[in-house]
Design a protein around this motif. Sequence first.
Motif, short mmCIF file in Angstrom:
data_model
loop_
_atom_site.label_atom_id
_atom_site.label_comp_id
_atom_site.label_asym_id
_atom_site.label_seq_id
_atom_site.Cartn_x
_atom_site.Cartn_y
_atom_site.Cartn_z
N GLU A 298 0.58 -1.15 -0.40
CA GLU A 298 0.46 -0.06 -0.39
C GLU A 298 0.75 1.69 -0.65
OE1 GLU A 298 -0.50 -2.83 2.23
OE2 GLU A 298 -2.28 -3.67 1.65
N LYS A 299 2.09 0.80 0.33
CA LYS A 299 3.09 2.01 0.37
C LYS A 299 3.91 2.62 -0.65
CE LYS A 299 3.57 2.18 5.04
NZ LYS A 299 4.38 1.89 6.99
N ARG A 300 3.58 1.40 -1.83
CA ARG A 300 4.46 1.65 -2.77
C ARG A 300 3.43 2.97 -3.54
NH1 ARG A 300 4.16 -4.73 -3.87
NH2 ARG A 300 5.68 -4.93 -2.51
N PRO A 301 4.01 3.48 -4.31
CA PRO A 301 3.36 4.35 -5.18
C PRO A 301 2.62 4.18 -6.59
CG PRO A 301 5.71 4.91 -6.45
CD PRO A 301 5.82 3.67 -5.36
N PRO A 302 1.27 4.88 -6.99
CA PRO A 302 0.77 5.09 -8.35
C PRO A 302 1.87 4.73 -9.62
CG PRO A 302 -0.35 6.28 -7.66
CD PRO A 302 0.99 6.00 -6.03
N VAL A 303 1.07 4.46 -10.60
CA VAL A 303 2.17 3.91 -11.77
C VAL A 303 2.43 5.95 -12.18
CG1 VAL A 303 0.60 3.74 -12.95
CG2 VAL A 303 2.65 3.24 -13.47
N THR A 304 1.11 6.68 -12.38
CA THR A 304 1.17 7.91 -12.48
C THR A 304 2.54 8.63 -12.01
OG1 THR A 304 -0.96 8.20 -10.64
CG2 THR A 304 -1.66 8.00 -13.22
N VAL A 305 2.20 8.16 -10.65
CA VAL A 305 3.21 9.65 -9.88
C VAL A 305 4.90 8.97 -10.89
CG1 VAL A 305 4.18 9.36 -7.80
CG2 VAL A 305 1.83 9.30 -7.31
N ILE A 306 4.95 7.62 -10.62
CA ILE A 306 6.36 7.25 -11.44
C ILE A 306 6.38 7.77 -12.63
CG2 ILE A 306 7.64 5.15 -12.22
CD1 ILE A 306 5.78 3.54 -9.95
N VAL A 307 5.11 7.74 -13.35
CA VAL A 307 5.49 9.19 -14.73
C VAL A 307 6.24 10.35 -14.39
CG1 VAL A 307 4.12 9.24 -16.99
CG2 VAL A 307 4.03 6.92 -16.34
N ASP A 308 5.17 10.66 -13.67
CA ASP A 308 5.63 12.07 -13.66
C ASP A 308 7.03 12.84 -12.83
OD1 ASP A 308 3.35 12.85 -14.18
OD2 ASP A 308 2.27 12.75 -12.58
N CYS A 309 7.78 11.33 -11.90
CA CYS A 309 8.92 11.56 -11.92
C CYS A 309 9.93 11.78 -12.32
CB CYS A 309 8.87 11.02 -10.11
SG CYS A 309 10.33 10.69 -9.24
N LEU A 310 9.53 10.61 -13.37
CA LEU A 310 10.58 9.62 -14.52
C LEU A 310 10.35 11.27 -15.27
CD1 LEU A 310 10.30 6.37 -14.89
CD2 LEU A 310 12.44 7.35 -13.91
N LYS A 311 9.47 11.78 -15.82
CA LYS A 311 9.01 12.86 -16.67
C LYS A 311 10.46 13.57 -16.03
CE LYS A 311 5.28 12.52 -19.74
NZ LYS A 311 3.85 13.24 -19.73
N LYS A 312 9.86 14.92 -14.74
CA LYS A 312 11.21 15.52 -14.46
C LYS A 312 12.84 15.07 -13.81
CE LYS A 312 7.04 16.97 -11.54
NZ LYS A 312 6.73 17.36 -9.94
N VAL A 313 12.94 13.85 -14.06
CA VAL A 313 14.00 13.30 -14.18
C VAL A 313 15.21 13.05 -14.89
CG1 VAL A 313 15.55 12.04 -13.23
CG2 VAL A 313 13.98 12.02 -11.91
N TYR A 314 14.33 13.73 -16.16
CA TYR A 314 14.64 13.53 -17.73
C TYR A 314 14.66 14.45 -18.17
CZ TYR A 314 13.54 11.83 -22.65
OH TYR A 314 14.48 11.49 -24.88
N ARG A 315 13.67 15.23 -17.61
CA ARG A 315 13.94 16.67 -18.32
C ARG A 315 15.06 17.46 -18.05
NH1 ARG A 315 7.68 18.40 -17.71
NH2 ARG A 315 7.20 17.18 -19.48
N ARG A 316 15.18 16.92 -16.37
CA ARG A 316 16.59 17.97 -16.10
C ARG A 316 18.30 17.21 -16.37
NH1 ARG A 316 17.61 19.28 -10.72
NH2 ARG A 316 20.20 19.18 -10.39
#
Length: 402
Positions: A298-316
């Motif tokens: 239950e403490k694992r992030p949903p995949v939508t949050v994972i996508v948003d995080c990876l987008k920010k890392v990719y842009r950086r």
Amino acid sequence: MRFLCNTDSSISTCNNTSSSSSTANPIKLTRFSYSAIDSATNGFSPRVLLGKGSHGAVYRAVLNKGSLTAAVKKPTSSVSETSENEISILSTITSRRIVNLIGYAVDPDKNLLPIVHYMPNGSLYDYLHVNNKPLALLTRVRFALQIAKAVRTLHNKSNPPVIHRDIKSSNVLIDERENARLSDFGLAIKGHVADVRVMSTPPAGTLGYLDPCYLAPGDLSTKSDVFSFGILLLEIISGRKAIDVEYSPPSIVDWALPLIKSGGYAGMLDRRIRGRVDQTVVRELGLLAARCVRSTAEKRPPVTVIVDCLKKVYRRIKVEGFPVLGSLRRRVRRLEPSDEFDGSDWDESRMKVGPTRIRKKGSNVDNLTDEEITTRGRHPTDETRYVTGINFVYNVVQFCHM
């Protein structure tokens, strides 16, 4: 140190009412004659064998007088139900981020043979562990983002949701444009957790990627895929296999988590990656992976949050690699269309003109209120035409250097 993303937010739930154009109608499939498939594979010759696993073998087939190259999955007779399951699921969902179904054939023993698009560049496993040329960090994050998008399609854009149950590097294939696609839906389950079919399906998966919380049919949820993705993300970052007896400890989780907890993020990065690496990026990737493999589902992030995080890392990473263009992009960002192209998928590069966000001085573009959003209408202004042109040049230059 500022975090790029927050994966501690809401818990993933299945959306019973969501729908998507990718899953709204059954896909029209072609039934190929078995004789045509037999001829297209030269009698399932070893020369066109693409791979072999516990569920059968995959062969390259040249069909339609040479105009179509496909991959044919020939199951072993004892596990023919995996082919039936894959056809059932892929006949109702399609995406640029998965290996899509073209059609099927029926062999003389009445076994179904799924026929999918051919991926000419092999698997992510090959890129990470077989090929001599190591992947750049930008490419690794791009692949991770594309896989996360595939999982998001399964969890959020299919109704009922699809749980893959076998996410691993050998099931991620690379297409002709070097984009990552998720494949092999033989173990996938389509249905809500309370579904009778789901509750009666025994646990399955691959050792090293399998969710330790998934001990009984009733334990299955979308968070099981999130765990497997976390293992895959660690594999992408480090270049280590999920289970490797040549290392101690052999489990990538047992090796990586102590490094992450102690702040030794640099120690988990693949040493073959050349050039200067932004340690904030490595930190964010490590923390994201650690959250995905939490022992409590239950403490694992949903995949939508994972996508948003990876987008920010990719842009950086892109901005770090191109400081002049990064400065130019920040200067015009306040006029960008809201449906910004993140550069991770060249097939999805569709700039849409519509609602445009205006960034106030000193404000965070990701936290704008409704009052700060101005609707420009359907027709682009001179400013948005100019910014779209700048973005086009920016992305093309980056593509040429990838």
